[in-house]
Write an enzyme that holds these catalytic residues in place. Sequence first.
Site, PDB file in Angstrom:
ATOM      1  CD  GLN A 236      -2.344  -3.514  10.233  1.00 51.54           C
ATOM      2  OE1 GLN A 236      -3.109  -2.572  10.311  1.00 51.54           O
ATOM      3  NE2 GLN A 236      -1.507  -3.819  11.211  1.00 51.54           N
ATOM      4  NE  ARG A 383       4.389   3.387  15.875  1.00 51.06           N
ATOM      5  CZ  ARG A 383       4.964   3.800  14.766  1.00 51.06           C
ATOM      6  NH1 ARG A 383       4.350   4.679  14.002  1.00 51.06           N
ATOM      7  NH2 ARG A 383       6.134   3.349  14.430  1.00 51.06           N
ATOM      8  CB  CYS A 384      -0.725  -0.087  21.214  1.00 51.32           C
ATOM      9  SG  CYS A 384      -0.885  -1.329  22.477  1.00 51.32           S
ATOM     10  CD  GLU A 759       2.001  -2.616  19.585  1.00 56.22           C
ATOM     11  OE1 GLU A 759       2.281  -2.893  20.770  1.00 56.22           O
ATOM     12  OE2 GLU A 759       1.036  -3.080  18.989  1.00 56.22           O
TER      13      GLU A 759
HETATM   14  N1  PCD Z   1      14.970  -5.072  17.813  1.00 55.07           N
HETATM   15  C1  PCD Z   1      14.432  -4.624  16.664  1.00 55.07           C
HETATM   16  C2  PCD Z   1      13.023  -4.569  16.564  1.00 55.07           C
HETATM   17  C3  PCD Z   1      12.473  -4.140  15.373  1.00 55.07           C
HETATM   18  N2  PCD Z   1      13.252  -3.752  14.346  1.00 55.07           N
HETATM   19  C4  PCD Z   1      12.632  -3.300  13.094  1.00 55.07           C
HETATM   20  O1  PCD Z   1      11.682  -2.318  13.334  1.00 55.07           O
HETATM   21  C5  PCD Z   1      10.488  -2.573  12.563  1.00 55.07           C
HETATM   22  C6  PCD Z   1       9.235  -2.801  13.473  1.00 55.07           C
HETATM   23  O2  PCD Z   1       9.372  -4.035  14.100  1.00 55.07           O
HETATM   24  P1  PCD Z   1       8.347  -4.629  15.137  1.00 55.07           P
HETATM   25  O3  PCD Z   1       8.348  -3.835  16.397  1.00 55.07           O
HETATM   26  O4  PCD Z   1       8.585  -6.067  15.245  1.00 55.07           O
HETATM   27  O5  PCD Z   1       6.901  -4.353  14.527  1.00 55.07           O
HETATM   28  P2  PCD Z   1       6.207  -5.058  13.249  1.00 55.07           P
HETATM   29  O6  PCD Z   1       5.426  -6.229  13.716  1.00 55.07           O
HETATM   30  O7  PCD Z   1       7.159  -5.197  12.164  1.00 55.07           O
HETATM   31  O8  PCD Z   1       5.217  -3.909  12.839  1.00 55.07           O
HETATM   32  C7  PCD Z   1       4.015  -3.654  13.549  1.00 55.07           C
HETATM   33  C8  PCD Z   1       4.099  -2.266  14.198  1.00 55.07           C
HETATM   34  O9  PCD Z   1       4.644  -1.330  13.249  1.00 55.07           O
HETATM   35  C9  PCD Z   1       4.538   0.062  13.597  1.00 55.07           C
HETATM   36  N3  PCD Z   1       5.307   0.846  12.716  1.00 55.07           N
HETATM   37  C10 PCD Z   1       4.826   1.222  11.475  1.00 55.07           C
HETATM   38  N4  PCD Z   1       5.638   1.803  10.613  1.00 55.07           N
HETATM   39  C11 PCD Z   1       5.181   2.150   9.394  1.00 55.07           C
HETATM   40  N5  PCD Z   1       6.033   2.793   8.536  1.00 55.07           N
HETATM   41  N6  PCD Z   1       3.885   1.916   9.010  1.00 55.07           N
HETATM   42  C12 PCD Z   1       3.033   1.308   9.859  1.00 55.07           C
HETATM   43  O10 PCD Z   1       1.803   1.045   9.480  1.00 55.07           O
HETATM   44  C13 PCD Z   1       3.462   0.973  11.148  1.00 55.07           C
HETATM   45  N7  PCD Z   1       2.600   0.395  12.072  1.00 55.07           N
HETATM   46  C14 PCD Z   1       3.025   0.390  13.444  1.00 55.07           C
HETATM   47  C15 PCD Z   1       2.225  -0.615  14.234  1.00 55.07           C
HETATM   48  S1  PCD Z   1       0.662  -0.202  14.697  1.00 55.07           S
HETATM   49 MO1  PCD Z   1      -0.463  -2.135  15.366  1.00 55.07          MO
HETATM   50  O11 PCD Z   1      -1.011  -2.681  13.906  1.00 55.07           O
HETATM   51  O12 PCD Z   1      -1.843  -1.045  16.012  1.00 55.07           O
HETATM   52  O13 PCD Z   1      -0.836  -3.358  16.535  1.00 55.07           O
HETATM   53  S2  PCD Z   1       1.825  -2.806  15.571  1.00 55.07           S
HETATM   54  C16 PCD Z   1       2.719  -1.834  14.612  1.00 55.07           C
HETATM   55  C17 PCD Z   1      10.763  -3.781  11.693  1.00 55.07           C
HETATM   56  O14 PCD Z   1      11.240  -3.376  10.440  1.00 55.07           O
HETATM   57  C18 PCD Z   1      11.891  -4.466  12.455  1.00 55.07           C
HETATM   58  O15 PCD Z   1      12.661  -5.256  11.695  1.00 55.07           O
HETATM   59  C19 PCD Z   1      14.641  -3.765  14.465  1.00 55.07           C
HETATM   60  O16 PCD Z   1      15.349  -3.370  13.547  1.00 55.07           O
HETATM   61  N8  PCD Z   1      15.218  -4.224  15.647  1.00 55.07           N
HETATM   62 CU   CU1 Z   2       0.231  -3.349  21.702  1.00 58.31          CU
END
Ligand code: PCD
Ligand code: CU1
Length: 805
Positions: A236, A383-384, A759
């Site tokens: 990433q 997702r955070c 997120e």
């Molecule tokens: N106002 C606004 C904002 C935003 N957007 C869109 O929506 C999306 C997202 O963005 P953002 O919020 O800036 O974010 P980024 O940096 O691009 O990415 C990152 C995130 O992303 C989510 N989502 C998703 N989806 C998918 N399909 N796969 C994946 O793996 C994933 N992962 C998850 C996670 S866990 Mo961490 O790493 O735990 O911190 S952190 C995270 C991109 O396409 C953009 O361009 C729009 O349209 N408008």
């Molecule tokens: Cu976060």
Amino acid sequence: MNDLTPDSKERSTNLKGLGCSRKRVEDVRFVQGKGNYVDDIKLPGMLHGDFVRSPYAHARVISINKEAALALPGVVAVLTAEDLAPLGLHWMPTLAGDKQMVLADGKVLFQGQEVAYVVANDRYIAADAVELVEVEYEELPVLTDPFEALNSDVVLREDLEGQTEGAHGPRKHHNHIFTWEQGEEEATNQVLDSAEVVVTESMYYHRTHPCPLETCGAVASMDAVTGKLTLYGTFQAPHAIRTVVSLISGIEEHNIRVISPDIGGGFGNKVGAYSGYVCSVVASIVTGKPVKWVEDRIENLMTTAFARDYWMTGKIAATKEGKITGLHCQVTADHGGFDACADPTKFPAGFMNICTGSYDIPTAYLAVDGVYTNKAPGGVSYRCSFRVTEAVYFIERMIEVLAIELDMDAAELRRINFIKKEQFPYQSALGWEYDSGDYHRAWDKAMEAVGYQGLRKEQAERVEAFKRGETRKLMGIGLTHFTEIVGAGPVKNCDILGLGMFDSCEIRIHPTGSAIARLGTISQGQGHATTFAQILASEIGLPADSITIEEGDTDTAPYGLGTYGSRSTPVAGAATAMAGRKIRAKAQMIAAYLLEVHDDDVEFDVDRFAVKGAPERFKTMKEIAFAAYNQAIPGLEPGLEAVSYYDPPNMTYPFGAYVCVMDIDVDTGVTEIRRFYALDDCGTRINPMIIEGQVHGGLTEALAVALGQEIAYDEQGNVKTGTLMDFFLPTAWEVPNYETDHTVTPSPHHPIGAKGVGESPHVGGVPCFSNAVHDAFRAFGLRHTNMPHDHWRIWRTANELGLHG
Ligand code: PCD
Ligand SMILES: [Cu+]
């Protein structure tokens, strides 16, 4: 060409720029099975690696016998810590300032830890050879409970013994990592002591895992002739990986090319550095052949970056009328065997200090203790990246508990405590400057959309019917108002391993008016190839369909810190707009020259520069692009290119209002989600369809975590949920029909006003589902019960409340 039709509106639509629900361009290849993932990479002569892993959570490694494995035809090498030690590669630095064993060095600290790396001609032989490596272990006492770990004589990290200073300050005990404090402790205690109402609640946000469809993997290919290492992998943050590989291997950075090909979901799981990456590199150097390592599902769930595992105790003070006056939050954070969280250096507990949430709380204090245990390391993900999920869960549960204590409606309690629109930019008690927001507008819109008063009435009637014995189902109304903090971040306070968290975009316009833009981020499914082209289309007036977006190859892309923490839009998206503006500034000079007027006498109009007051005299961006390459403009270099490295002045603060209506069968514990309404405000919306997809995905992962998903350990440190038989992944069967909605409060400092959104639905979704479960039992005296709320735990709650007869 003096034609003024199509008009600017139509021309603007044709560009498919900002605000257009443009179909995802990447899907053409994905839906045809033509994606190119790490496991699709097959190089001539490629070997395959596989790990011998520890069955024990804590044990001394007495001996390792490779003989039988090496005797198996097709086995090329078996690496252990002893082989890596002369290279200094048996340990590696973590992103959190700790260090981590690449291969077991004398002992193991968690079940599944890498002990030896087998390299063979094919994947199956490698797996067979793993079985033939004989390892003798001596079991040691196991610590899976962080509170116990802090009181135990058992030393987990013998390598740190006697070290009283850690990467984040003093260590109080040999299993203690850091204490991180924010806010005013004394002032907060005073407020608590003199408050009219105080509630205390403890909650556990269980350990879980993002479980991306594609597991982690890498292919390392060292070219002995050129000395160049090419490393493909599920990264990433490809540039950061290049720098780290260079620092730990000594290979000069220009001789390393890191490529993140298509990634099958990251969700934070692919931010960290894993032993598999290092061992593949070493194996390729040693054998002179490319080496592939791809983990299986069990390895992914058991050993790569977990999420959460926070024990949180809160105290909240308020007046009798419900005005919150103070908040105290104490966290014990289980980091496993090594501190490998991927937080910005100055934030060992991420942005947990956003735990005052959407509320105007004048005084607050937060303390987080990081602790070593015999569990897998990581702690970055799901997702955070930066603990905002934990923070929002904490405050949104505390609000509900306070509402119970005050005998108040929880929606109203939120309303009277929201930060007001005119208070932005808002300085929070724990150190953040919220850039913008309009919480009351979002909340009122949400309450009206779901018919909140009607729902409460229905719920009350249901409770009465239940008491009369007419139904066995209760109804819960889950509420959440969350404030996210994404877009790390200003280089002044955000870096990882000393690398400032800016991001970048480089644009080249080709003579015929099409373009390529490269970014320091990397899409894992988010749709960057679609959306970044849309930002550019609006900035430079060329159709999105004529703009290629490329990410993930460090030989071609400008340096950036990658994609996690919803930072791509706030940071790389801003860089994209700024680079676009540089293109436009040069285009303006070219247009003026071609139109034989002063620079200031032309103005931009969607896809062209026209002479002010004479719109029939113009040059389109396509014409300007061509001129840049064929007409010598006095004083200007030929070509049309730009690059921008963007250091954001602040984070962005997306927010949202969610409501979940749930029916619960008291006798089976089965939950049925009747409605889920999600209003998100992510500022300027680039692609509404993609945003909706992001919200659906994030909510589904929230449902998973709140209602069943967990990485659970037994007392010996065995992972009880290491396969998809035991680890809950929701399917279409469990997922409700989501209703999405939005308001738009642009970020005042982002060039196009956009905030992140990826997120948000997870951050807001988890407490909303959980609050719905709690709310169903509110009338029967439930205050708090820990997640995950699976059927059995809900049944048990009902049972403990005496609802079974
Ligand atoms: N106002 C606004 C904002 C935003 N957007 C869109 O929506 C999306 C997202 O963005 P953002 O919020 O800036 O974010 P980024 O940096 O691009 O990415 C990152 C995130 O992303 C989510 N989502 C998703 N989806 C998918 N399909 N796969 C994946 O793996 C994933 N992962 C998850 C996670 S866990 Mo961490 O790493 O735990 O911190 S952190 C995270 C991109 O396409 C953009 O361009 C729009 O349209 N408008
Ligand atoms: Cu976060």
